[in-house]
Design a protein around this motif. Structure first.
Motif, short mmCIF file in Angstrom:
data_model
loop_
_atom_site.label_atom_id
_atom_site.label_comp_id
_atom_site.label_asym_id
_atom_site.label_seq_id
_atom_site.Cartn_x
_atom_site.Cartn_y
_atom_site.Cartn_z
N PRO A 158 0.83 -1.20 0.00
CA PRO A 158 0.00 0.00 0.00
C PRO A 158 0.87 1.26 0.00
CG PRO A 158 -0.87 -1.59 1.57
CD PRO A 158 0.46 -2.10 1.13
N ASP A 167 -2.79 -4.14 -7.67
CA ASP A 167 -3.23 -5.53 -7.70
C ASP A 167 -2.11 -6.45 -8.20
OD1 ASP A 167 -3.42 -5.94 -10.67
OD2 ASP A 167 -4.96 -4.41 -10.50
N VAL A 195 -3.93 -3.61 5.41
CA VAL A 195 -4.79 -3.87 4.26
C VAL A 195 -6.18 -4.15 4.81
CG1 VAL A 195 -5.21 -5.40 2.31
CG2 VAL A 195 -2.87 -4.75 2.90
N TYR A 196 -7.18 -3.38 4.36
CA TYR A 196 -8.47 -3.38 5.04
C TYR A 196 -9.55 -4.23 4.40
CZ TYR A 196 -6.11 0.44 7.30
OH TYR A 196 -5.18 1.19 7.97
N GLU A 197 -9.41 -4.57 3.14
CA GLU A 197 -10.44 -5.39 2.52
C GLU A 197 -10.11 -6.86 2.71
OE1 GLU A 197 -12.85 -3.52 1.89
OE2 GLU A 197 -11.65 -1.70 1.96
N LYS A 199 -8.78 -9.48 1.50
CA LYS A 199 -7.87 -10.12 0.55
C LYS A 199 -6.47 -10.13 1.17
CE LYS A 199 -7.13 -5.81 -2.04
NZ LYS A 199 -7.20 -5.18 -3.37
N LYS A 282 -9.70 1.04 9.99
CA LYS A 282 -10.70 0.83 8.93
C LYS A 282 -11.96 1.65 9.20
CE LYS A 282 -13.31 -2.70 6.44
NZ LYS A 282 -13.62 -4.14 6.28
N LYS A 302 -11.61 5.56 -2.09
CA LYS A 302 -11.45 4.84 -0.82
C LYS A 302 -10.16 4.02 -0.87
CE LYS A 302 -14.88 3.60 1.66
NZ LYS A 302 -16.10 2.98 2.22
N GLY A 304 -7.28 1.34 -0.10
CA GLY A 304 -7.34 -0.04 0.35
C GLY A 304 -6.40 -0.35 1.49
N GLY A 305 -5.43 0.54 1.77
CA GLY A 305 -4.46 0.25 2.82
C GLY A 305 -3.83 1.51 3.37
#
Length: 374
Positions: A158, A167, A195-197, A199, A282, A302, A304-305
């Motif tokens: 990130p 990605d 990393v918040y989502e 994955k 988050k 938004k 992701g990290g």
């Protein structure tokens, strides 16, 4: 950044209540079991010189952690313990890049890349990150800038200042590009735990196990709230790791043993405090980004990290620095101009959500009020 800090101090000296969203320093305390490990080390007498490579126990911990998080087990001679992650940027450039050669850097990106390159007499070549691509890195944006002088490619995911995560497909294309042009890659992974989502984190180092061209840099400052401890690690091709160790040996001898014991506790100990910090970040991210997007004239992707928001403020007709000055002088909110991070950052500002929900709500109210007057 320090220009903003000076202005903030001046206003606070006048009694102004400034909300701080400018500095990437966690507002949480270092977890107790990490502090206790350092105390125990001091009580045990680990207060003398150690190996310039690092404690054997710490290196083994980093090897196992890398195997778990990135899918490969580095050799012992690939791991170097560093006094913070920041210094490894300089070590890598100094050891790999000759004066006059070129280093590709993200734009916008972490300013230390540029200063370290300049200190080594090399030339920084910024490659663009675009809002329409979520600020992700792309091989197509990098390859046209490669010349016969290009030696090193710096990547960060990130990312600071945008919070963007590139990605795996794009990272593989970037790695193939480095192979094609025979470049080293410095992968700044300081935010890899943030990393918040739903994955898993993907490291470009997994593609060559950091044995050929990837230098993987990580640290403890952000995820473990250990910014003042100054502890990092590098995993690199053996010859690169050795040269970096020799530079570390010359400049700082070794990393303090008690700090490394704290690092072992951070990795191997109770992760509940870290999980709680990530949950808080988050929640704060969602609060801040949703609040910014509700303000007419501001749009914010938004992230992701990491713990940065990078909203677009170009609709107000002000430069990034002018907008940041207005927010500080008129709204008592400290944030950084996007232009501090490169030309591609113009038209944006960076806010750090390493602050309480109450502070974020206060900042949003003040920003919204000030924006109505622009």
């Amino acid at each position: 950044m320090f220009k903003v800090i000076d202005k903030v101090k001046r206003l606070e000296a006048q009694g102004r209540d400034v909300v701080h969203l400018e500095i990437g320093d966690p507002d949480f305390k270092t977890p107790k079991h990490i502090i206790d490990a350092a105390k125990n080390s001091l009580d045990f007498g680990e207060t003398h010189y150690g190996s310039s490579w690092g404690l054997f126990d710490f290196i083994e911990t980093m090897r196992k952690a890398t195997s778990k998080s990135r899918g490969f087990l580095p050799d012992i001679n690939q791991v170097l313990v560093t006094p913070g992650a920041n210094i490894s940027i300089y070590y890598s450039i100094f050891c790999l890049v000759n004066p006059g050669q070129e280093v590709l850097v993200p734009n916008p990106g972490f300013p230390t890349y540029l200063s370290s390159i300049a200190m080594c007499g090399a030339t920084a070549v910024p490659y663009p990150l675009y809002e329409e691509n979520g600020f992700g890195m792309r091989a197509a944006d990098i390859e046209p800038l490669i010349t016969d002088k290009t030696r090193l490619l710096i990547i960060n995911s990130p990312q600071n200042p945008t919070g963007a995560i590139t990605d795996p497909e794009n990272l593989r294309e970037i790695y193939d590009l480095a192979v094609k042009h025979d470049l080293y890659i410095y992968s700044d992974e300081i935010y890899s735990r943030m990393v918040y989502e739903e994955k898993s984190f993907f490291s470009i180092a997994s593609l060559d196990q950091a044995k050929e061209r990837v230098i993987l840099s990580n640290g403890f400052s952000k995820a473990f709230a250990m910014t003042g401890w100054r502890l990092g690690s590098v995993i690199a091709p053996p010859i690169v790791a050795e040269r970096m160790m020799m530079l570390l040996q010359t400049t700082s001898s070794c990393v303090s043993a008690f700090v490394q014991r704290a690092g072992i506790a951070a990795i191997e100990g109770d992760q509940a405090p870290v999980d709680e910090m990530m949950a808080q970040y988050k929640s704060r991210r969602d609060l801040l980004v949703d609040g910014l997007n509700a303000i007419p004239g501001i749009s914010c992707h938004k992230p992701g990290g990491a713990f940065y928001a990078f909203p677009n403020i170009s609709s107000f007709g002000l430069t990034s620095e002018e907008f940041a000055d207005v927010m500080l002088e008129k709204a008592d909110v400290a944030l950084l101009p996007g232009s501090n991070f490169g030309s591609q950052g113009e038209g944006f500002v960076r806010l750090v959500y390493a602050s309480s929900a109450d502070n974020i709500n206060k900042a949003l109210e003040r920003i919204a009020s000030a924006c109505k007057k622009l």
